[in-house]
Design an enzyme around this catalytic site. Structure first.
Site, PDB file in Angstrom:
ATOM      1  N   ASP A 157       0.411  -1.210   0.245  1.00  0.00           N
ATOM      2  CA  ASP A 157       0.158   0.162   0.193  1.00  0.00           C
ATOM      3  C   ASP A 157       0.913   0.439   0.087  1.00  0.00           C
ATOM      4  O   ASP A 157       0.150   2.186  -0.327  1.00  0.00           O
ATOM      5  CB  ASP A 157      -0.403   0.239   1.313  1.00  0.00           C
ATOM      6  CG  ASP A 157      -0.016  -0.356   2.676  1.00  0.00           C
ATOM      7  OD1 ASP A 157       0.559   0.772   2.620  1.00  0.00           O
ATOM      8  OD2 ASP A 157      -0.741  -0.970   2.806  1.00  0.00           O
ATOM      9  N   ASP A 207       8.484 -12.599  -4.278  1.00  0.00           N
ATOM     10  CA  ASP A 207       8.066 -13.084  -3.251  1.00  0.00           C
ATOM     11  C   ASP A 207       9.004 -13.146  -1.903  1.00  0.00           C
ATOM     12  O   ASP A 207      10.537 -13.081  -2.355  1.00  0.00           O
ATOM     13  CB  ASP A 207       8.307 -14.647  -3.689  1.00  0.00           C
ATOM     14  CG  ASP A 207       7.791 -15.931  -1.805  1.00  0.00           C
ATOM     15  OD1 ASP A 207       8.661 -16.081  -1.651  1.00  0.00           O
ATOM     16  OD2 ASP A 207       6.920 -15.826  -1.656  1.00  0.00           O
ATOM     17  N   ASP A 231       6.456  -6.399   6.928  1.00  0.00           N
ATOM     18  CA  ASP A 231       5.102  -5.544   6.730  1.00  0.00           C
ATOM     19  C   ASP A 231       4.053  -6.501   5.552  1.00  0.00           C
ATOM     20  O   ASP A 231       3.961  -6.608   4.706  1.00  0.00           O
ATOM     21  CB  ASP A 231       4.663  -4.263   5.639  1.00  0.00           C
ATOM     22  CG  ASP A 231       3.318  -3.313   5.973  1.00  0.00           C
ATOM     23  OD1 ASP A 231       2.508  -4.221   7.040  1.00  0.00           O
ATOM     24  OD2 ASP A 231       3.188  -2.682   4.762  1.00  0.00           O
ATOM     25  N   ASP A 257      -1.240 -11.092   7.501  1.00  0.00           N
ATOM     26  CA  ASP A 257      -1.602 -12.434   8.455  1.00  0.00           C
ATOM     27  C   ASP A 257      -0.777 -14.391   8.109  1.00  0.00           C
ATOM     28  O   ASP A 257      -0.965 -14.005   7.226  1.00  0.00           O
ATOM     29  CB  ASP A 257      -2.537 -12.626   9.014  1.00  0.00           C
ATOM     30  CG  ASP A 257      -3.738 -11.059   9.999  1.00  0.00           C
ATOM     31  OD1 ASP A 257      -2.919 -11.531  11.422  1.00  0.00           O
ATOM     32  OD2 ASP A 257      -4.004 -10.313   9.467  1.00  0.00           O
ATOM     33  N   PRO A 271      -0.367 -15.835   1.029  1.00  0.00           N
ATOM     34  CA  PRO A 271       0.943 -15.923   0.792  1.00  0.00           C
ATOM     35  C   PRO A 271       2.106 -15.169   2.062  1.00  0.00           C
ATOM     36  O   PRO A 271       2.937 -14.932   1.771  1.00  0.00           O
ATOM     37  CB  PRO A 271       0.596 -14.477  -0.115  1.00  0.00           C
ATOM     38  CG  PRO A 271      -0.559 -14.718  -0.471  1.00  0.00           C
ATOM     39  CD  PRO A 271      -1.270 -15.680   0.565  1.00  0.00           C
TER      40      PRO A 271
END
Length: 291
Positions: free
Chosen positions: A90, A142, A160, A163, A167
């Site tokens: 984000d 990844d 960051d 949960d 992924p």
């Protein structure tokens, strides 16, 4: 893709307990290569993003989470030049890291490029143009693979993640913490999102067990972020220098003032107080209360 609606978004993270958001306007919904992404407007929290049924961030309170995961390790370190952000699609974490003029290079590794694109478009206040920062190297990959294979070293690593499901699950694994430790410069610090201990104490215990063998100083610190229900949220802390967690308020105040950064949540007193943990958390991770 913008529709007006009055339906509700029900979070599904916990069995038998949750929260609901009025969805005044659905701004975007897409199934990416990795997950189901929804961005909508809520009258109290502003724009909200959810992934796979779990609220990730809201415009109203994101500053608490992002300030605490960036300024605590960077100011504790005191001379961080290279910062790695894992996740954070984000852009909020990137925005806060970029405020540190002393940081020379920022690498951000996000598994889902669609999240970055959608957040630039629908949550622009999170990144506030930070994706255009010349210090940034954005890697769509990844996070586990990156830390396992990179030859680069970092002073601060910020995980960051979502949960520990889907992924994000691998970003809580023993291999991940070991790989992060390998990528840290001498004197480096790792911090990670670790959920709300009242609801996710097993995850906190697991992380404690993994950090214990890797870092001379490991601990948790916390902040209450309304969006992440269940009480205060914990952030895992792994430092290669045991002095970082014992810095005086005067030293932190000096560094904070010197940074010129304006915050809405973080301050040196909050920094120090955040490391004080409730007894049930200390008992769960087998730490004495005066550590």
């Amino acid at each position: 893709m913008s529709t007006t609606t009055t339906c509700e978004y029900l979070e599904t993270l916990y069995e038998g307990y949750g929260q609901r958001f009025r969805m005044e306007k659905l701004l975007h919904e897409v199934r990416t290569e990795h997950q189901h992404l929804v961005i909508f407007e809520n009258p109290r929290m502003g724009r909200v993003m959810a992934l796979d049924g779990v609220i990730q961030t809201t415009e109203a309170d994101e500053f608490i989470y992002h300030e605490m995961l960036t300024h605590v390790p960077i100011l504790a370190h005191g001379s961080a030049k290279r910062v790695l952000i894992i996740g954070g699609g984000d852009g909020g974490m990137l925005r806060e890291v970029a405020k540190h003029r002393s940081v020379e290079h920022i690498t951000m590794v996000e598994i889902d490029g669609t999240v970055v694109d959608m957040c630039k478009e629908f949550l622009p206040n999170h990144s506030k143009g930070a994706f255009d920062d010349p210090r940034l190297s954005l890697v769509i990959d990844d996070g586990m693979r990156f830390v396992a294979t990179t030859q680069e070293k970092f002073d601060v690593i910020i995980s960051d993640s979502t949960d520990p499901i889907g992924p994000g699950e691998v970003l809580f694994s023993e291999n991940f913490y070991q790989a992060c430790r390998r990528c840290l410069n001498e004197g480096g610090i790792l911090v990670t999102q670790n959920g709300t201990p009242f609801m996710q104490i097993e995850e906190v215990k697991t992380t404690a067990g993994r950090l214990r063998s890797l870092f001379p100083d490991w601990h948790f610190y916390q902040a209450a972020v309304p969006t992440y229900i269940g009480g205060a949220m914990t952030f895992a802390w792994g430092a290669t220098n045991t002095a970082y967690r014992k810095l005086s308020r005067e030293t932190l105040s000096q560094r904070f003032a010197g940074s010129g950064i304006i915050t809405r949540y973080y301050n040196p007193e909050i920094h120090i107080g955040a490391f004080a943990l409730p007894q049930y958390v200390l008992q769960a991770v087998n730490k004495p209360s005066n550590d």
